[in-house]
Design a protein around this motif. Structure first.
Motif, PDB file in Angstrom:
ATOM      1  N   ALA A  44      -1.602 -23.342 -36.839  1.00 22.98           N
ATOM      2  CA  ALA A  44      -2.667 -24.077 -37.514  1.00 22.98           C
ATOM      3  C   ALA A  44      -3.264 -25.130 -36.577  1.00 22.98           C
ATOM      4  O   ALA A  44      -4.499 -25.308 -36.534  1.00 22.98           O
ATOM      5  CB  ALA A  44      -2.125 -24.732 -38.784  1.00 22.98           C
ATOM      6  N   ASP A  45      -2.412 -25.816 -35.833  1.00 18.04           N
ATOM      7  CA  ASP A  45      -2.899 -26.800 -34.857  1.00 18.04           C
ATOM      8  C   ASP A  45      -3.810 -26.129 -33.828  1.00 18.04           C
ATOM      9  O   ASP A  45      -4.857 -26.683 -33.457  1.00 18.04           O
ATOM     10  CB  ASP A  45      -1.720 -27.465 -34.131  1.00 18.04           C
ATOM     11  CG  ASP A  45      -0.897 -28.356 -35.045  1.00 18.04           C
ATOM     12  OD1 ASP A  45      -1.402 -28.739 -36.114  1.00 18.04           O
ATOM     13  OD2 ASP A  45       0.257 -28.653 -34.682  1.00 18.04           O
ATOM     14  N   LEU A  89      -7.321 -29.297 -22.492  1.00 15.11           N
ATOM     15  CA  LEU A  89      -6.653 -28.012 -22.242  1.00 15.11           C
ATOM     16  C   LEU A  89      -5.141 -28.189 -22.127  1.00 15.11           C
ATOM     17  O   LEU A  89      -4.376 -27.276 -22.444  1.00 15.11           O
ATOM     18  CB  LEU A  89      -7.189 -27.362 -20.965  1.00 15.11           C
ATOM     19  CG  LEU A  89      -8.554 -26.667 -21.049  1.00 15.11           C
ATOM     20  CD1 LEU A  89      -8.960 -26.176 -19.659  1.00 15.11           C
ATOM     21  CD2 LEU A  89      -8.531 -25.504 -22.037  1.00 15.11           C
ATOM     22  N   LEU A  90      -4.714 -29.359 -21.645  1.00 15.71           N
ATOM     23  CA  LEU A  90      -3.272 -29.609 -21.523  1.00 15.71           C
ATOM     24  C   LEU A  90      -2.600 -29.632 -22.891  1.00 15.71           C
ATOM     25  O   LEU A  90      -1.475 -29.149 -23.046  1.00 15.71           O
ATOM     26  CB  LEU A  90      -3.018 -30.922 -20.784  1.00 15.71           C
ATOM     27  CG  LEU A  90      -3.523 -30.985 -19.334  1.00 15.71           C
ATOM     28  CD1 LEU A  90      -3.274 -32.371 -18.747  1.00 15.71           C
ATOM     29  CD2 LEU A  90      -2.846 -29.914 -18.492  1.00 15.71           C
ATOM     30  N   ASP A  91      -3.302 -30.196 -23.892  1.00 14.47           N
ATOM     31  CA  ASP A  91      -2.756 -30.200 -25.256  1.00 14.47           C
ATOM     32  C   ASP A  91      -2.679 -28.774 -25.796  1.00 14.47           C
ATOM     33  O   ASP A  91      -1.685 -28.394 -26.432  1.00 14.47           O
ATOM     34  CB  ASP A  91      -3.630 -31.057 -26.173  1.00 14.47           C
ATOM     35  CG  ASP A  91      -3.665 -32.516 -25.749  1.00 14.47           C
ATOM     36  OD1 ASP A  91      -2.651 -32.982 -25.186  1.00 14.47           O
ATOM     37  OD2 ASP A  91      -4.695 -33.180 -25.983  1.00 14.47           O
ATOM     38  N   VAL A 110       0.704 -26.532 -26.880  1.00  9.01           N
ATOM     39  CA  VAL A 110       0.852 -25.784 -28.134  1.00  9.01           C
ATOM     40  C   VAL A 110       1.200 -24.333 -27.833  1.00  9.01           C
ATOM     41  O   VAL A 110       2.105 -23.748 -28.448  1.00  9.01           O
ATOM     42  CB  VAL A 110      -0.435 -25.874 -28.975  1.00  9.01           C
ATOM     43  CG1 VAL A 110      -0.377 -24.888 -30.154  1.00  9.01           C
ATOM     44  CG2 VAL A 110      -0.638 -27.287 -29.497  1.00  9.01           C
ATOM     45  N   ASP A 111       0.491 -23.732 -26.893  1.00 12.29           N
ATOM     46  CA  ASP A 111       0.760 -22.335 -26.541  1.00 12.29           C
ATOM     47  C   ASP A 111       2.150 -22.170 -25.946  1.00 12.29           C
ATOM     48  O   ASP A 111       2.821 -21.153 -26.184  1.00 12.29           O
ATOM     49  CB  ASP A 111      -0.304 -21.821 -25.566  1.00 12.29           C
ATOM     50  CG  ASP A 111      -1.628 -21.550 -26.250  1.00 12.29           C
ATOM     51  OD1 ASP A 111      -1.623 -21.265 -27.471  1.00 12.29           O
ATOM     52  OD2 ASP A 111      -2.677 -21.622 -25.569  1.00 12.29           O
ATOM     53  N   ALA A 112       2.580 -23.167 -25.171  1.00 16.85           N
ATOM     54  CA  ALA A 112       3.933 -23.097 -24.596  1.00 16.85           C
ATOM     55  C   ALA A 112       4.977 -23.137 -25.705  1.00 16.85           C
ATOM     56  O   ALA A 112       5.980 -22.413 -25.653  1.00 16.85           O
ATOM     57  CB  ALA A 112       4.146 -24.252 -23.621  1.00 16.85           C
ATOM     58  N   THR A 168       7.818 -23.817 -37.563  1.00 15.14           N
ATOM     59  CA  THR A 168       7.185 -24.336 -36.345  1.00 15.14           C
ATOM     60  C   THR A 168       5.986 -23.500 -35.952  1.00 15.14           C
ATOM     61  O   THR A 168       4.916 -24.030 -35.604  1.00 15.14           O
ATOM     62  CB  THR A 168       8.204 -24.366 -35.188  1.00 15.14           C
ATOM     63  OG1 THR A 168       9.293 -25.213 -35.532  1.00 15.14           O
ATOM     64  CG2 THR A 168       7.558 -24.858 -33.903  1.00 15.14           C
ATOM     65  N   GLU A 169       6.139 -22.190 -36.005  1.00 19.76           N
ATOM     66  CA  GLU A 169       5.053 -21.300 -35.625  1.00 19.76           C
ATOM     67  C   GLU A 169       3.841 -21.475 -36.544  1.00 19.76           C
ATOM     68  O   GLU A 169       2.693 -21.515 -36.068  1.00 19.76           O
ATOM     69  CB  GLU A 169       5.533 -19.850 -35.660  1.00 19.76           C
ATOM     70  CG  GLU A 169       4.489 -18.847 -35.174  1.00 19.76           C
ATOM     71  CD  GLU A 169       5.031 -17.437 -35.155  1.00 19.76           C
ATOM     72  OE1 GLU A 169       4.966 -16.781 -34.103  1.00 19.76           O
ATOM     73  OE2 GLU A 169       5.518 -16.986 -36.221  1.00 19.76           O
TER      74      GLU A 169
END
Length: 245
Positions: free
Chosen positions: A168-169, A11-13, A17-19, A162-163
């Motif tokens: 995609a990630d 969840l940290l990863d 990504v969300d940050a 970047t977005e």
């Protein structure tokens, strides 16, 4: 809710990504180039108005110069006609006197008109200099506007890249979480901005508030696969060796 510790750590990863996606959204709204462009637009409008004003003044002077030149030409034509009559020697004494008087009057009138024309030409020269300066200033304002627009477009392109990559990630990552855990994470993130964070040294990484004794005791007693949330902000607190438990 239960979830394997390894799954919770992932969840940290996802949160990172969300940050980053949130930072992209925020930066897109607050690019300094946007403020530069808004200011450049104001300056550009002011320079355009200044050039329009000086252009109007220049046009008015040009019309006045042409009117003055026309009137001088009319006076000269009248003078030439009178001289021809005088030189012809076919006029009487009274008419001769009248012609001489009229020529003197016309001469004074032409001299006054020529003085006025000279003054108008000097004024026009000054206004033309103002017009040239206004055009230079307008060119500078247009270039500043174009430069800010280029930098904005470049920054937006970087953000878009970047977005796209991080979106995609994220799509790949979310499939690795059980649906209940992902639903909880997304619900918290939608309301609080951060869905999960590391519990480090008894402090929630989302709201930065240190857990009090009772809250910390509950977290410490919770099973490793128990999903625990911060009592202050609701974020899922991921426990690792850094949590101080």
């Amino acid at each position: 809710m239960k979830a394997e510790p390894a799954v919770q750590r992932r969840l940290l990863d996802l949160a990172e990504v969300d940050a980053e996606l949130a930072r992209v959204t925020h930066r897109r709204r607050t690019l300094p180039e946007l403020a530069e462009i808004a200011e450049a637009e104001k300056v550009l409008r002011a320079k355009q108005d200044a050039l329009t004003t000086v252009g109007t003044n220049l046009g008015d002077l040009d019309r006045e110069v042409r009117r003055q030149e026309t009137e001088i030409e009319q006076v000269r034509a009248r003078e030439e006609r009178d001289r021809v009559l005088l030189q012809g020697g076919k006029v009487g004494a009274k008419q001769l006197t009248d012609l001489e008087h009229e020529l003197a009057t016309l001469g004074r009138r032409r001299a006054a008109l020529e003085d006025d024309l000279l003054e108008l030409m000097e004024r026009r020269e000054a206004v033309e200099a103002d017009a040239q300066h206004a055009r230079v200033e307008l060119d500078k304002a247009q270039e500043a506007m174009a430069d800010a627009a280029r930098r904005r477009d470049s920054a937006l392109a970087d953000l878009e890249s970047t977005e796209t990559k991080r979106t995609a990630d994220r799509r790949l990552m979310v499939g690795r979480f059980p649906e209940p855990l992902l639903t909880l994470y997304d619900r918290v993130r939608a309301h609080k901005g951060i869905g999960a964070s590391l519990l480090r040294s008894r402090r929630c990484g989302a709201c930065r508030i240190e857990l009090d004794r009772n809250a910390f005791a509950k977290v410490k007693e919770a099973a490793a696969d128990e999903v625990v949330q911060c009592e202050e902000c609701g974020a899922i607190m991921v426990r690792t060796g850094e949590s101080g438990l």
